[in-house]
Structures are given as structure tokens and as C-alpha cells.
Design an enzyme around this catalytic site. Structure first.
Site, PDB file in Angstrom:
ATOM      1  CE  LYS A  35      -0.856   0.408   4.993  1.00  0.00           C
ATOM      2  NZ  LYS A  35      -0.163   1.667   5.231  1.00  0.00           N
ATOM      3  CB  THR A  36       3.979   2.314   1.720  1.00  0.00           C
ATOM      4  OG1 THR A  36       3.463   1.929   2.987  1.00  0.00           O
ATOM      5  CG2 THR A  36       4.754   3.610   1.884  1.00  0.00           C
ATOM      6  CG  ASP A 225      -1.385   4.830   5.143  1.00  0.00           C
ATOM      7  OD1 ASP A 225      -2.053   3.858   4.736  1.00  0.00           O
ATOM      8  OD2 ASP A 225      -0.220   4.721   5.569  1.00  0.00           O
ATOM      9  CD  GLU A 226      -2.248   1.734   8.478  1.00  0.00           C
ATOM     10  OE1 GLU A 226      -3.291   1.040   8.501  1.00  0.00           O
ATOM     11  OE2 GLU A 226      -1.108   1.234   8.426  1.00  0.00           O
ATOM     12  CD  GLN A 256      -3.537  -5.224   8.157  1.00  0.00           C
ATOM     13  OE1 GLN A 256      -2.478  -5.092   8.772  1.00  0.00           O
ATOM     14  NE2 GLN A 256      -3.609  -5.093   6.845  1.00  0.00           N
ATOM     15  NE  ARG A 623       1.473  -8.029  10.885  1.00  0.00           N
ATOM     16  CZ  ARG A 623       1.170  -7.209   9.891  1.00  0.00           C
ATOM     17  NH1 ARG A 623       2.033  -6.289   9.519  1.00  0.00           N
ATOM     18  NH2 ARG A 623       0.030  -7.311   9.248  1.00  0.00           N
TER      19      ARG A 623
END
Length: 666
Positions: A35-36, A225-226, A256, A623
Site C-alpha cells: 500500500k505504501t 492512510d490507515e 486490521q 506478520r
């Protein structure tokens, strides 16, 4: 050619997210889906291909670190396109952008341009002053609890006038009186708190049409973002700013969303399509991080949630290693299993920095840390302190050390005003001066004064009482310390280490002192409960000598910690599941997979809470790049003996054919 630079190495869905520049866009970015890269490529695409001025772009994220990394990546890509990196978009956290808006328009919220931003300590002092003025007992209602309620109100966009209409209860009724005076005092002092940076900004944008239009014209393109972590005030800020041009792109993953406890509302991303009916939706479902087995395990768990947007992660990687599930005899056996497996990985050449141990709550680190130290495995705690270095643990240990060794001046200095007894450095200095004149350690002098005034005969203490008599009147000025330490000393002599911890907590009212109503206080109490659990083990094994043995073992643990340093930075990573968000490791151990731990017992009565716990489990599993180890204990040692544990329901939601099962008794 420049377009190729921006779009190279992007998959079809990522390209779609980058090239869809006009109108509202919702990007569901699954774990490890890049995503970044999408956000930074989108910014570059707007500037280079759509000829949007960088000064018309606003990108918002949650942490200073994330904003800094995003800024660096944007500058890097602008340089590769031969664009001027000095002409860059505005990138920052919600609060830094709010502060920017307030600095530019302070008069609109009744401030001068040079207003102060009060930190937590400043706010606590101000709240305390107001409570004292209003004759509110700060021992019954803690200032930090009041601060937490006011912060929640601001995050919920509730003003002082409206507070009593929205909240009710014992503390809430008190806060309803404090909140208006608190805001009045902040304004009088030309100051704001952290919550005001957005609360006042949104209020200004909502009420001042000309200001709103100015920023709508300036920031025609907005990226957030987020987005699943936004609260009410952040949601309103984004909606107001994007309302005119609607060129808003939000990126996030409702699977998330793990921060409801600090006000985040996962519904903000789930209902984005209702807020912007013309929205286009892109789902980034290709995971670049994990093997297929890890992805399938995580997907199987999260699919059990009812309140989620349907999406299916996939990976081009192979199946990978199976998932290891281990049933431990107790927490010590679980710790041994983790250390043994890490040693095996190390022997295979795996760097320790590529390994993480994740747990639900901070107190669980204690037994894992001890396992690492016993096996010579260097480790670092991410986002926290080692168990025996946590303030509340050090405070209680200092009491134990001071009573075990009356000459221990360092421990005495730590406990003399903990909890606070209105004895500052001056008073402590006077006590040490008196002790010197009495030719005694300070602790012995105070206990000796207690012996004299209570007419107690005690051979063990062997205090030359004659030395004290000349100074008795001066020493008794500190009667609180004299009586507390004196009475505790004679009780402790007859106790084992577990009873001593209970006595310290009871006589000092330590739990009441730290219980300020904050989330941190909950963690501190859990850590203290874990200390009680471990001291109980020593009491059972060592009886009357348990204090001495326990303190000796703690010293050995601390020595191992000092020896256990690796100058290469090659450490096993220990952290809570919340702290692991956004990170990745080759090998991940998730411990304490039991009902009441994960999912946490607090979630049992609330479906939303249970779904958030499942999201937390999903975050933990995703993770892992290569392999995940999941472990649970059959029994856990508590201060009341062993308690039987039930394996976490989340373990049963993972397809069994993906797993290898092991048990301590097989």
C-alpha cells in the site's frame, strides 16, 4: 517513459489505484499488499502525469515515523522523474496538519499565533488545579482519569456544553463540571492540548465557511492512510476538507482495525461507499510478504468475522512451511519451547532480527524474557521496557530489597516517596543527614525510631538506640515513614515472598495510587499481578527463604541481561500484537493462544470486541513471511495455584491440514 517509471513493478490493481485520480477512491489494502508504494506512486502520478501542483496535494497518516517515510519515498520518486524535490506535497499526521491550520488562523479559535501546545504533564497539572479549586478529591477521582474522559470527548467531537447530554455516570458527572473550566483556562493561557489540535480545527472548518473554502481550494487532492484507524474527529476532518472536489483517496484494511480502545471506528472505512456514492473501490489482494500457508491460515481466521468487507488475500509464493501448533504444559514450558525453536533456527543460520515473539498483553513478556536469558538469546522489547525494568515492578522490588537489606540506600531513596508522602528532595536530604548523625543507614534509623516509640524489644535489628534518642524528636517529624516502615518490617519478618508483595501493596496502597483510570494503569496492574504469580512460585518452592532466593535470582537475571548484548543489533524481537502492526518477520511465534488471553476476557461479552480480537490475531499471523508458530499452555501458574486453560477458539478456525501438532506430553 516517466509513466513507466511510476507504474513499473505494479500489479493491475495497484495500477488502477494509482491511475484513478478523479473522484472518491477506496483502496482496500490487504496485509503485505504494497500500500505504501501505491500511495507514493499515486502522488507522483498526480504531479507528473496529471500536472497537479504538489501544493494542491495533502497526504495524511497516523504517526510521525510513517509520515517521514512517506515523505522520503515521494522525494526519491520525484528525483527519479527529474522533478524538483523541493516542490513537494504536504505530508503529515492528522495532528500536525491540525496544528498547521490553527497556526495559520489562530484568531478564529480565540488564540494568538504563538499559542502553546500543552503536553501530558502540563495538562495533568492544570486539571489537578481545577479539581482542587472545585474541591474534588483527587484521590477518589484521579486527574489522569479526567484527562482521559476529556480526550475521548474531543475525539468524539463533544464540546464542554454538550458533554452532560452525551455521557452519564459518577465520573462523567464530575468531568461535566471540570471540562468547561478546563477549556476556559486553556484559552486564558493561550494554549491547546493534543486533542484540541483536531477538535478546534474541525470546529473552525465547520463554522468558518471562508476558511473551509480556502483549504478546499488548496488541497484539491487528499490521500489518507490507515483509514480504518480514524476516529470521529478525524473522519469529520477528512469529510469537510474533501467535500467540494471529492478527490479523496482512502487506503486501509478493515481486517486490521485493532484500535477501538483508543477511539478508532472501523465502520468509517466500511461505510465509505455510503458517504461517497460515486466511489470507486479497488481491492489489493495480492500479498507479497507471506507464503500461501500463512495467508490461508490468516484468511480462515478473519473470515469468521461477520462485520467485514469480503476480500481474499492470495500470494504467488509457494505453500511454504506448515504451521506449528504447540500445547505446552504451562507458561514455563511454553517459554522453553519458544527458546528451543529459536535456537534451532539460529543453528540453521537464521538471523535473530528476522524472528519475533508476539503476545497479547505486556505482562506475558516476563516468562519469555527469562527463557531468552537462560538460553543466551539476545532480545529487545519493541515499544516497551523489560519486565523487571518497568517502573511499577522496580518500585515493588525496591521495597523488597530495602526490607531485606536495611543498608540498601538506593532502594530506600526510591521508596521513601513512592507512593508520594509529600517528601521532596529537601526532606529526603534531611533524613539522610539525621541518619548520618545517628551513624546508621536511613532505613535502620526510621525503624529504630519506631522501636523506641512503640516500646518494642527486638534482638535481630540490633540498633544502637542510644544513637537515636538525641534526634528522636526530629526523626518523628517523618512519622508517616517511621510508622509505615517500622510496622511493615516486623510483619515482613514472619512472611514468605508472596505474602510480602501483598503486604507492600496493601500497606502502601500502591494499586490505588497507580490506578488513574488510564489504559496504562490496566497494563501496570497486569504486570503487578504477574509479579505476584512469579513470587507465589518461589513461596511454594522455598518457603521462609523465598525472599532471599527470589531477589538473588532477579540479580542473576539482571546480570544475564547485561551480558546478553550483541553489538551487531541481532536481537529476537519481543512485542505485543498491537506493536507488531506494520512490521514483518521471517519467523513469528504467537504465544498465549488461550481463551481469556487471546481473545482477551474483556471481549467475551461484546461481539464487536470479539471481532477486534480476531482482527488482532489476523494481524499477528500476517506478520510472518516464512513460518508461524502458535502455542498455548494447558495450565498457567497463578497466585492461587494452577488454572486450567482452554485453547483459543482462533486455533480451531485454522484448517487442520495446514498444521503440525506437538504437545509437551507426546
Amino acid at each position: 517513459m516517466s509513466q513507466d517509471i511510476i507504474l513499473e513493478n505494479l500489479n493491475p490493481e495497484q495500477k488502477k489505484a494509482v491511475q484513478c485520480t478523479e473522484g472518491p477512491l477506496l483502496v482496500f489494502a490487504g496485509a503485505g499488499s504494497g500500500k505504501t508504494r501505491v500511495i507514493t506512486s499515486r502522488i507522483a502520478y498526480l504531479i507528473n502525469e496529471k500536472k497537479v501542483s504538489p501544493f494542491n496535494i495533502l497526504a495524511v497518516t497516523f504517526t510521525k515515523k510513517a509520515a517521514g517515510e512517506m515523505q522520503e519515498r515521494v522525494i526519491e520518486i520525484l528525483k527519479s522523474l527529474n522533478l524538483n524535490p523541493e516542490k513537494k506535497p504536504t505530508i503529515g499526521t492528522f495532528h500536525s496538519i491540525g496544528a498547521l491550520f490553527l497556526r495559520q488562523n489562530p484568531e478564529k479559535v480565540g488564540l494568538d499565533r504563538n499559542f502553546s501546545i500543552y503536553d501530558t504533564d502540563d495538562v495533568e497539572k492544570l486539571v489537578k488545579e481545577i479539581m482542587i479549586e472545585q474541591q474534588i478529591d483527587i484521590k477518589q477521582v484521579r486527574p489522569k482519569a479526567v484527562m482521559s474522559y476529556i480526550s475521548t470527548a474531543k475525539n468524539d467531537l463533544v464540546s464542554p456544553k454538550e458533554y452532560s447530554l452525551h455521557y452519564g455516570g459518577f465520573i462523567e458527572d464530575i468531568v461535566a463540571d471540570i471540562y468547561p473550566e478546563y477549556q476556559k483556562q486553556l484559552k486564558a493561557q493561550n494554549a491547546v492540548d493534543f486533542g484540541d489540535l483536531l477538535f478546534l480545527t474541525v470546529k473552525m472548518l465547520d463554522e468558518e465557511v471562508d476558511i473551509l473554502e480556502k483549504y478546499q481550494e488548496k488541497f484539491k487532492y487528499i490521500l489518507i492512510d490507515e483509514y480504518q484507524d480514524t476516529n470521529a474527529v478525524q473522519y469529520k476532518f477528512a469529510k469537510l476538507l474533501s467535500n467540494k472536489y471529492q478527490n479523496i483517496c482512502v487506503v486501509g484494511d478493515d481486517d486490521q482495525g485493532i484500535y477501538a480502545w483508543r477511539g478508532a471506528d472501523v465502520k468509517n472505512i466500511q461505510q465509505f461507499e455510503k458517504d461517497f456514492p460515486e466511489v470507486r473501490v479497488v481491492k489489493l489482494e495480492q500479498n507479497y510478504r507471506s507464503t500461501a500457508n500463512v495467508i490461508e491460515a490468516a484468511s480462515s481466521v478473519i473470515s469468521q468475522n461477520n462485520l467485514r468487507i469480503e476480500k481474499k488475500l492470495w500470494t504467488a509464493k509457494g505453500g511454504g512451511d506448515t504451521i506449528t501448533m504447540y500445547q505446552a504444559e504451562d507458561q514455563n514450558d511454553e517459554s522453553k519451547f519458544v527458546s528451543d525453536e529459536i535456537l534451532k533456527l539460529q543453528r540453521k543460520g537464521i538471523q535473530l532480527s528476522n524472528i519475533a515473539v508476539l503476545y497479547r498483553t505486556n505482562y506475558q513478556s516476563r516468562v519469555i524474557e527469562e527463557g531468552m536469558l537462560k538460553n543466551g538469546l539476545p532480545y529487545k522489547l519493541v515499544g516497551g521496557f523489560r519486565f523487571y525494568e518497568r517502573k511499577e515492578i522496580k518500585d515493588i522490588l525496591s521495597y523488597m530489597k530495602a526490607f531485606n537489606n536495611l543498608r540498601d540506600g538506593l532502594s530506600f531513596n526510591r521508596i521513601i516517596n513512592t507512593p508520594t508522602r509529600k517528601m521532596g528532595p529537601k526532606s529526603v536530604g534531611e533524613i539522610h543527614k539525621l541518619a548520618k548523625e545517628c551513624n546508621l543507614p536511613a532505613m535502620k534509623m526510621l525503624i529504630g525510631a519506631y522501636v523506641l516509640t512503640n516500646d518494642i524489644l527486638d534482638e535481630d535489628i540490633k540498633i544502637p538506640l542510644e544513637n537515636i534518642k538525641d534526634h528522636l524528636e526530629e526523626i518523628l517529624k517523618y512519622s508517616k515513614a517511621v510508622n509505615l516502615f517500622g510496622s511493615m518490617y516486623f510483619k515482613i519478618k514472619e512472611m514468605d515472598v508472596s505474602q510480602i508483595v501483598d503486604l507492600i501493596l496493601k500497606e502502601t496502597k500502591y494499586i490505588e495510587w497507580i490506578d488513574d483510570g488510564s489504559e496504562q494503569a490496566v497494563y501496570k496492574k497486569e504486570n503487578i499481578e504477574e509479579l505476584r504469580n512469579v513470587t507465589n512460585e518461589y513461596s511454594v518452592l522455598h518457603g521462609e527463604s523465598s525472599l532471599e532466593v527470589f531477589l538473588q535470582d532477579i540479580n542473576l537475571i539482571e546480570q544475564e541481561k547485561d551480558k546478553n548484548k550483541d553489538g551487531t543489533g541481532n536481537y529476537v524481537n519481543l512485542m505485543t500484537l498491537h506493536s507488531s502492526k506494520g512490521l514483518e518477520f521471517d519467523y513469528v511465534f504467537m504465544v498465549g493462544m488461550e481463551e481469556g488471553i487471546l481473545p482477551h476476557s474483556r471481549s467475551f461479552v461484546d461481539e464487536n470486541g470479539l471481532e477486534e480480537e480476531r482482527r488482532l490475531c489476523y494481524v499477528g499471523i500476517t506478520r510472518a513471511k516464512e513460518k508461524i508458530f502458535l502455542s498455548f499452555a494447558e495450565n498457567r501458574q497463578t497466585r492461587n495455584g494452577y488454572s486450567s486453560q482452554i485453547p483459543s477458539r482462533f486455533l480451531g478456525e485454522i484448517p487442520q491440514d495446514l498444521c503440525d501438532f506437538y504437545s509437551w506430553n507426546s
